[in-house]
Design an enzyme around this catalytic site. Sequence first.
Site, PDB file in Angstrom:
ATOM      1  N   GLU A  89       0.828  -1.199   0.000  1.00  0.00           N
ATOM      2  CA  GLU A  89       0.000   0.000   0.000  1.00  0.00           C
ATOM      3  C   GLU A  89       0.869   1.258   0.000  1.00  0.00           C
ATOM      4  O   GLU A  89       1.953   1.280   0.593  1.00  0.00           O
ATOM      5  CB  GLU A  89      -0.934   0.010   1.211  1.00  0.00           C
ATOM      6  CG  GLU A  89      -2.002  -1.072   1.130  1.00  0.00           C
ATOM      7  CD  GLU A  89      -3.040  -0.986   2.235  1.00  0.00           C
ATOM      8  OE1 GLU A  89      -4.226  -1.230   1.944  1.00  0.00           O
ATOM      9  OE2 GLU A  89      -2.666  -0.688   3.390  1.00  0.00           O
ATOM     10  N   CYS A 346      -0.579   6.567   9.904  1.00  0.00           N
ATOM     11  CA  CYS A 346       0.599   5.911  10.469  1.00  0.00           C
ATOM     12  C   CYS A 346       0.217   4.637  11.212  1.00  0.00           C
ATOM     13  O   CYS A 346      -0.659   4.637  12.071  1.00  0.00           O
ATOM     14  CB  CYS A 346       1.303   6.881  11.413  1.00  0.00           C
ATOM     15  SG  CYS A 346       2.720   6.185  12.272  1.00  0.00           S
TER      16      CYS A 346
END
Length: 356
Positions: A89, A346
């Site tokens: 990703e 994150c």
Amino acid sequence: MKELVNILDFLPEELGEKIKPMFRVKQIYQWIYQKYANNFSDMSSLPKDLRLELAQNFHFSPVKCVKNEQSKDGSIKYLFELVDGLRIESVLLPMKEEKIDAEGKRISHARYTICVSSQVGCKSGCSFCLTAKGGLKRNLSAGEIVGQILWIKKQNNIPYERRINIVYMGMGEPLDNLKNVSKAVKILAQNEGLAISPRRQTISTSGLAKQIKELGQMNLGVLLAISLHAVNDELRTELMPINKAYNIAAIMDAVREFPIDQRKRVMFEYLLIDGINDKLEHAKELVKLLNGIKAKVNLILFNPHEGGLYKRPSLENAIKFQDLLSNKGVTCTIRESKGLDISAACGQLKERAKEQ
């Protein structure tokens, strides 16, 4: 059938060993990285026999986008499939940048950051990170790293000359794949290519002290980010098992040796986890730890994910943590977690299986 080689894996001088004369290599680079050619037959300034030779030996599609999701904040997460079927990703983070022109008028334009993966999975085992749950499958090649950026720029019609920032903060530990990551930095910086200066490329690491020193000795000119997340070895080892191999003292020693532009700072990422590492006593210890280092601290509020063990702290607590650091002279910001609603923030990236 002959296996085609990924042309994005080659620096100009390497490609020049296979293709003569050298000015043809520059033309090929320009077609791929600046004119966004879709195939070799599009490269009309090349002789027909050279285009045929290229098509018989190379490809430049190391990643295939199988899904993308757009966040309400404008961030876009891409799920890429590699040639061997594994998946990674990447995230495009658009931001608005305002400037004052010569007439004193405020003008704004889009500024882009692309967060790229360097490995399929990760072996670091950080307890707060979703990527680590699946372990490490393999390293990405330089061309697979570059391919993420090239595809995203083409897809979003971002002109090659538009300045963008690259952060190696996607899936994987970049310094565990230092050879290919450093090569990707060089490929991206080529003037005939995307011309992304190393000063606009940030390599993040969980703290591989030996490789930090190796990266510094390469003198690439990149920026360095340290995923710290704790101020003592006991807690850091609990959160990040890699600390058993490279403790905080070893990391800080490596950081002190790292060459950094006088105008820049080493970035320290600090993930605030409710009740774990977000107390003011932790902030005080962080100030001591960074003494004498030209540092900038990015505070990140923990981003929830499936199977997560921790909780996100309140913004109020994060601001108190930030204020203590700032009052002690430490440059500090609270980083906005873009893409949170599409699991693009994150610690939320992972190798999605093929059920999509």
